[in-house]
Design a protein around this motif. Structure first.
Motif, mmCIF file in Angstrom:
data_model
loop_
_atom_site.group_PDB
_atom_site.id
_atom_site.type_symbol
_atom_site.label_atom_id
_atom_site.label_comp_id
_atom_site.label_asym_id
_atom_site.label_seq_id
_atom_site.Cartn_x
_atom_site.Cartn_y
_atom_site.Cartn_z
ATOM 1 N N GLU A 143 -25.626 33.880 11.278
ATOM 2 C CA GLU A 143 -25.649 33.154 10.044
ATOM 3 C C GLU A 143 -26.988 33.302 9.332
ATOM 4 O OE1 GLU A 143 -23.253 31.835 8.459
ATOM 5 O OE2 GLU A 143 -21.929 31.849 10.388
ATOM 6 N N ILE A 164 -25.148 23.523 9.903
ATOM 7 C CA ILE A 164 -25.633 24.604 9.072
ATOM 8 C C ILE A 164 -26.402 23.775 8.119
ATOM 9 C CG2 ILE A 164 -24.744 26.001 7.232
ATOM 10 C CD1 ILE A 164 -24.493 27.345 9.906
ATOM 11 N N LEU A 194 -25.904 30.621 15.881
ATOM 12 C CA LEU A 194 -26.154 30.471 14.322
ATOM 13 C C LEU A 194 -27.180 31.369 13.839
ATOM 14 C CD1 LEU A 194 -25.091 26.552 14.199
ATOM 15 C CD2 LEU A 194 -23.664 28.581 13.252
#
Length: 220
Positions: free
Chosen positions: A88, A54, A84
């Protein structure tokens, strides 16, 4: 358009070069120092980082990307990057490379993948396309809507050869997107007449592929 590419190997660099030539902004991300070859694609941004982390994706400002391409040689990495990017960072379009055709079933919207590109499958499809007339060849799978990009070379004795596109009763959930005729790329319209040898590219629901093939095949 801003595009982030995870994986700066030969595939990633090749994609980056094409996108840059078309005027797009490209960021290449790779965790291997040996893969960071700025001189090979000098117009791109480069980031030495793990695209599965991340913190790395924050540094890459993935939220500003219109497209993320997971192009590493590891299917697990490509799936994680895709998930992701979509969940995200809300990236609108995620394209993922499939290295092992046995893993292709995983590359769907559940993992954040909008388009899965299987190099081995594409190569075999192109071989089939080169030698097949009258057979439907699947070139590319789109995850959303369970649709595929398919191709068929119209045989001389097809039931629709010599027929205007607007007069053909196409199966539901199919769309003729391009006609390749010799060296020409034609945009289909209702008054265009299909000719033997035309390469027809469709986006079609998988459930309709058989109907489409039967429609276009040679007369029985």
């Amino acid at each position: 358009m801003r595009v982030a590419i995870a994986g700066a190997g030969a595939v990633g660099r090749s994609i980056a070069g094409e996108l840059l030539e078309n005027g797009h902004e490209v960021l290449l991300v790779d965790k291997a120092p040996t893969a960071i070859s700025v001189e090979r694609v000098p117009q791109a941004e480069w980031l030495l980082a793990d695209a599965c982390e991340i913190t790395s994706l924050d540094e890459a400002a993935l939220q500003r990307c219109n497209v993320v391409i997971a192009a590493t040689g590891d299917d697990k990495v490509n799936l994680v990057v895709s998930l992701l990017a979509k969940t995200e960072y809300g990236v609108p379009r995620v394209v993922a490379r499939v290295n092992n055709p046995k893993n292709e079933w995983l590359f769907n919207e559940s993992w954040g993948v909008d388009v899965a590109v299987s190099t081995p499958r594409l190569m075999s499809a192109l071989v089939e396309e080169a030698v097949s007339v009258g057979d439907l060849v699947r070139l590319l799978r789109f995850s959303h809507g369970d649709a595929n990009l398919v191709e068929l070379t119209l045989p001389a004795d097809s039931s629709v050869a010599g027929t205007q596109i607007g007069d053909i009763s196409w199966p539901e959930d199919t769309s003729l997107v391009t006609i390749i005729r010799g060296n020409r790329v034609l945009t289909p319209h209702g008054e265009e007449t299909l000719e033997p040898g035309d390469e027809l590219l469709f986006v079609a629901a998988q459930a309709r592929e058989e109907q489409l093939e039967i429609l276009l095949q040679a007369r029985r």
